[in-house]
Scaffold this motif. Structure first.
Motif, PDB file in Angstrom:
ATOM      1  N   MET A 252      12.343  15.852   1.022  1.00  0.00           N
ATOM      2  CA  MET A 252      11.629  14.767   0.380  1.00  0.00           C
ATOM      3  C   MET A 252      11.550  13.583   1.342  1.00  0.00           C
ATOM      4  O   MET A 252      12.509  13.242   2.013  1.00  0.00           O
ATOM      5  CB  MET A 252      12.363  14.388  -0.903  1.00  0.00           C
ATOM      6  N   SER A 253      10.411  12.931   1.391  1.00  0.00           N
ATOM      7  CA  SER A 253      10.243  11.799   2.304  1.00  0.00           C
ATOM      8  C   SER A 253      10.799  10.515   1.689  1.00  0.00           C
ATOM      9  O   SER A 253      10.957  10.404   0.471  1.00  0.00           O
ATOM     10  CB  SER A 253       8.763  11.615   2.647  1.00  0.00           C
ATOM     11  N   ASN A 254      11.101   9.553   2.532  1.00  0.00           N
ATOM     12  CA  ASN A 254      11.642   8.279   2.084  1.00  0.00           C
ATOM     13  C   ASN A 254      10.548   7.417   1.473  1.00  0.00           C
ATOM     14  O   ASN A 254       9.402   7.451   1.905  1.00  0.00           O
ATOM     15  CB  ASN A 254      12.264   7.527   3.258  1.00  0.00           C
ATOM     16  N   VAL A 255      10.922   6.638   0.482  1.00  0.00           N
ATOM     17  CA  VAL A 255      10.020   5.672  -0.127  1.00  0.00           C
ATOM     18  C   VAL A 255      10.504   4.290   0.289  1.00  0.00           C
ATOM     19  O   VAL A 255      11.687   3.970   0.154  1.00  0.00           O
ATOM     20  CB  VAL A 255      10.010   5.798  -1.662  1.00  0.00           C
ATOM     21  N   MET A 256       9.593   3.489   0.789  1.00  0.00           N
ATOM     22  CA  MET A 256       9.944   2.164   1.279  1.00  0.00           C
ATOM     23  C   MET A 256       9.331   1.102   0.372  1.00  0.00           C
ATOM     24  O   MET A 256       8.312   1.337  -0.275  1.00  0.00           O
ATOM     25  CB  MET A 256       9.429   1.969   2.706  1.00  0.00           C
ATOM     26  N   LYS A 257       9.945  -0.065   0.350  1.00  0.00           N
ATOM     27  CA  LYS A 257       9.442  -1.206  -0.397  1.00  0.00           C
ATOM     28  C   LYS A 257       9.378  -2.398   0.554  1.00  0.00           C
ATOM     29  O   LYS A 257      10.198  -2.513   1.464  1.00  0.00           O
ATOM     30  CB  LYS A 257      10.343  -1.519  -1.578  1.00  0.00           C
ATOM     31  N   VAL A 258       8.423  -3.289   0.317  1.00  0.00           N
ATOM     32  CA  VAL A 258       8.259  -4.472   1.154  1.00  0.00           C
ATOM     33  C   VAL A 258       8.337  -5.714   0.269  1.00  0.00           C
ATOM     34  O   VAL A 258       7.699  -5.779  -0.782  1.00  0.00           O
ATOM     35  CB  VAL A 258       6.900  -4.448   1.898  1.00  0.00           C
ATOM     36  N   ILE A 259       9.155  -6.680   0.703  1.00  0.00           N
ATOM     37  CA  ILE A 259       9.208  -7.977   0.039  1.00  0.00           C
ATOM     38  C   ILE A 259       8.816  -9.045   1.046  1.00  0.00           C
ATOM     39  O   ILE A 259       8.943  -8.847   2.254  1.00  0.00           O
ATOM     40  CB  ILE A 259      10.606  -8.277  -0.549  1.00  0.00           C
ATOM     41  N   GLU A 260       8.330 -10.137   0.550  1.00  0.00           N
ATOM     42  CA  GLU A 260       7.957 -11.245   1.431  1.00  0.00           C
ATOM     43  C   GLU A 260       8.979 -12.360   1.264  1.00  0.00           C
ATOM     44  O   GLU A 260       9.359 -12.712   0.136  1.00  0.00           O
ATOM     45  CB  GLU A 260       6.564 -11.748   1.078  1.00  0.00           C
TER      46      GLU A 260
ATOM     47  N   TYR B  23      12.056 -24.892  12.279  1.00  0.00           N
ATOM     48  CA  TYR B  23      11.220 -23.736  12.597  1.00  0.00           C
ATOM     49  C   TYR B  23      11.154 -22.881  11.333  1.00  0.00           C
ATOM     50  O   TYR B  23      12.201 -22.531  10.771  1.00  0.00           O
ATOM     51  CB  TYR B  23      11.841 -22.928  13.735  1.00  0.00           C
ATOM     52  N   ARG B  24       9.942 -22.562  10.895  1.00  0.00           N
ATOM     53  CA  ARG B  24       9.779 -21.809   9.651  1.00  0.00           C
ATOM     54  C   ARG B  24       9.020 -20.515   9.903  1.00  0.00           C
ATOM     55  O   ARG B  24       8.107 -20.478  10.737  1.00  0.00           O
ATOM     56  CB  ARG B  24       9.006 -22.640   8.631  1.00  0.00           C
ATOM     57  N   ILE B  25       9.408 -19.482   9.151  1.00  0.00           N
ATOM     58  CA  ILE B  25       8.701 -18.201   9.256  1.00  0.00           C
ATOM     59  C   ILE B  25       8.393 -17.677   7.854  1.00  0.00           C
ATOM     60  O   ILE B  25       9.060 -18.017   6.879  1.00  0.00           O
ATOM     61  CB  ILE B  25       9.500 -17.136  10.050  1.00  0.00           C
ATOM     62  N   ASN B  26       7.350 -16.873   7.808  1.00  0.00           N
ATOM     63  CA  ASN B  26       6.975 -16.119   6.619  1.00  0.00           C
ATOM     64  C   ASN B  26       7.000 -14.663   7.072  1.00  0.00           C
ATOM     65  O   ASN B  26       6.287 -14.311   8.003  1.00  0.00           O
ATOM     66  CB  ASN B  26       5.580 -16.553   6.183  1.00  0.00           C
ATOM     67  N   ALA B  27       7.854 -13.848   6.454  1.00  0.00           N
ATOM     68  CA  ALA B  27       8.048 -12.486   6.956  1.00  0.00           C
ATOM     69  C   ALA B  27       8.028 -11.453   5.829  1.00  0.00           C
ATOM     70  O   ALA B  27       8.300 -11.759   4.676  1.00  0.00           O
ATOM     71  CB  ALA B  27       9.382 -12.391   7.682  1.00  0.00           C
ATOM     72  N   LYS B  28       7.691 -10.221   6.213  1.00  0.00           N
ATOM     73  CA  LYS B  28       7.774  -9.078   5.325  1.00  0.00           C
ATOM     74  C   LYS B  28       8.985  -8.259   5.741  1.00  0.00           C
ATOM     75  O   LYS B  28       9.120  -7.900   6.905  1.00  0.00           O
ATOM     76  CB  LYS B  28       6.503  -8.233   5.408  1.00  0.00           C
ATOM     77  N   VAL B  29       9.848  -7.968   4.774  1.00  0.00           N
ATOM     78  CA  VAL B  29      11.058  -7.193   5.023  1.00  0.00           C
ATOM     79  C   VAL B  29      10.880  -5.834   4.354  1.00  0.00           C
ATOM     80  O   VAL B  29      10.579  -5.753   3.158  1.00  0.00           O
ATOM     81  CB  VAL B  29      12.306  -7.908   4.455  1.00  0.00           C
ATOM     82  N   THR B  30      11.057  -4.769   5.125  1.00  0.00           N
ATOM     83  CA  THR B  30      10.902  -3.409   4.616  1.00  0.00           C
ATOM     84  C   THR B  30      12.262  -2.754   4.456  1.00  0.00           C
ATOM     85  O   THR B  30      13.101  -2.827   5.364  1.00  0.00           O
ATOM     86  CB  THR B  30      10.053  -2.566   5.586  1.00  0.00           C
ATOM     87  N   PHE B  31      12.470  -2.133   3.283  1.00  0.00           N
ATOM     88  CA  PHE B  31      13.735  -1.440   3.041  1.00  0.00           C
ATOM     89  C   PHE B  31      13.489  -0.173   2.236  1.00  0.00           C
ATOM     90  O   PHE B  31      12.455  -0.011   1.598  1.00  0.00           O
ATOM     91  CB  PHE B  31      14.740  -2.355   2.320  1.00  0.00           C
ATOM     92  N   GLU B  32      14.469   0.725   2.302  1.00  0.00           N
ATOM     93  CA  GLU B  32      14.349   2.020   1.638  1.00  0.00           C
ATOM     94  C   GLU B  32      14.732   1.904   0.165  1.00  0.00           C
ATOM     95  O   GLU B  32      15.717   1.268  -0.186  1.00  0.00           O
ATOM     96  CB  GLU B  32      15.253   3.040   2.322  1.00  0.00           C
ATOM     97  N   VAL B  33      13.919   2.509  -0.692  1.00  0.00           N
ATOM     98  CA  VAL B  33      14.199   2.541  -2.125  1.00  0.00           C
ATOM     99  C   VAL B  33      15.161   3.679  -2.415  1.00  0.00           C
ATOM    100  O   VAL B  33      14.990   4.792  -1.894  1.00  0.00           O
ATOM    101  CB  VAL B  33      12.885   2.727  -2.921  1.00  0.00           C
ATOM    102  N   ASP B  34      16.170   3.409  -3.234  1.00  0.00           N
ATOM    103  CA  ASP B  34      17.144   4.457  -3.605  1.00  0.00           C
ATOM    104  C   ASP B  34      16.490   5.533  -4.446  1.00  0.00           C
ATOM    105  O   ASP B  34      15.628   5.306  -5.220  1.00  0.00           O
ATOM    106  CB  ASP B  34      18.317   3.847  -4.387  1.00  0.00           C
TER     107      ASP B  34
END
Length: 67
Positions: free
Chosen positions: A1-9, A56-67
Motif C-alpha cells: 500500500m502506498s503512503n498517504v500524505m497531508k499538507v498544512i500551511e 524575517y517571515r515565511i509562509n510554508a507548506k509542511v508535508t507529513f504522512e497520514v497514519d
C-alpha cells in the motif's frame, strides 16, 4: 500500500533569518503532527523598521504522512 500524505500551511517568523523562521515552523508543527517529510517555502517577507529588517517571515507548506 502506498503512503498517504497531508499538507498544512504554516506561518513563522524569526528576528535572525529566513532559515531560522523555517526551522521554527518545522519545530512548532512537529508538536502537533508527526512524520514530517518536507517543507516548501511559498513566500518570504521581512518586517522593516527604521530602514532595518527586524523580523524575517515565511509562509510554508509542511508535508507529513497520514497514519
Amino acid at each position: 500500500m502506498s503512503n498517504v500524505m497531508k499538507v498544512i500551511e504554516v506561518l513563522a517568523e524569526s528576528p535572525t533569518s529566513w532559515e531560522d523562521a523555517v526551522a521554527a515552523a518545522v519545530v512548532k508543527a512537529s508538536e502537533s503532527v508527526h512524520g514530517i517529510r518536507s517543507v516548501y517555502v511559498k513566500n518570504f517577507e521581512a518586517q522593516v523598521d527604521n530602514n532595518r529588517i527586524i523580523n524575517y517571515r515565511i509562509n510554508a507548506k509542511v508535508t507529513f504522512e497520514v497514519d
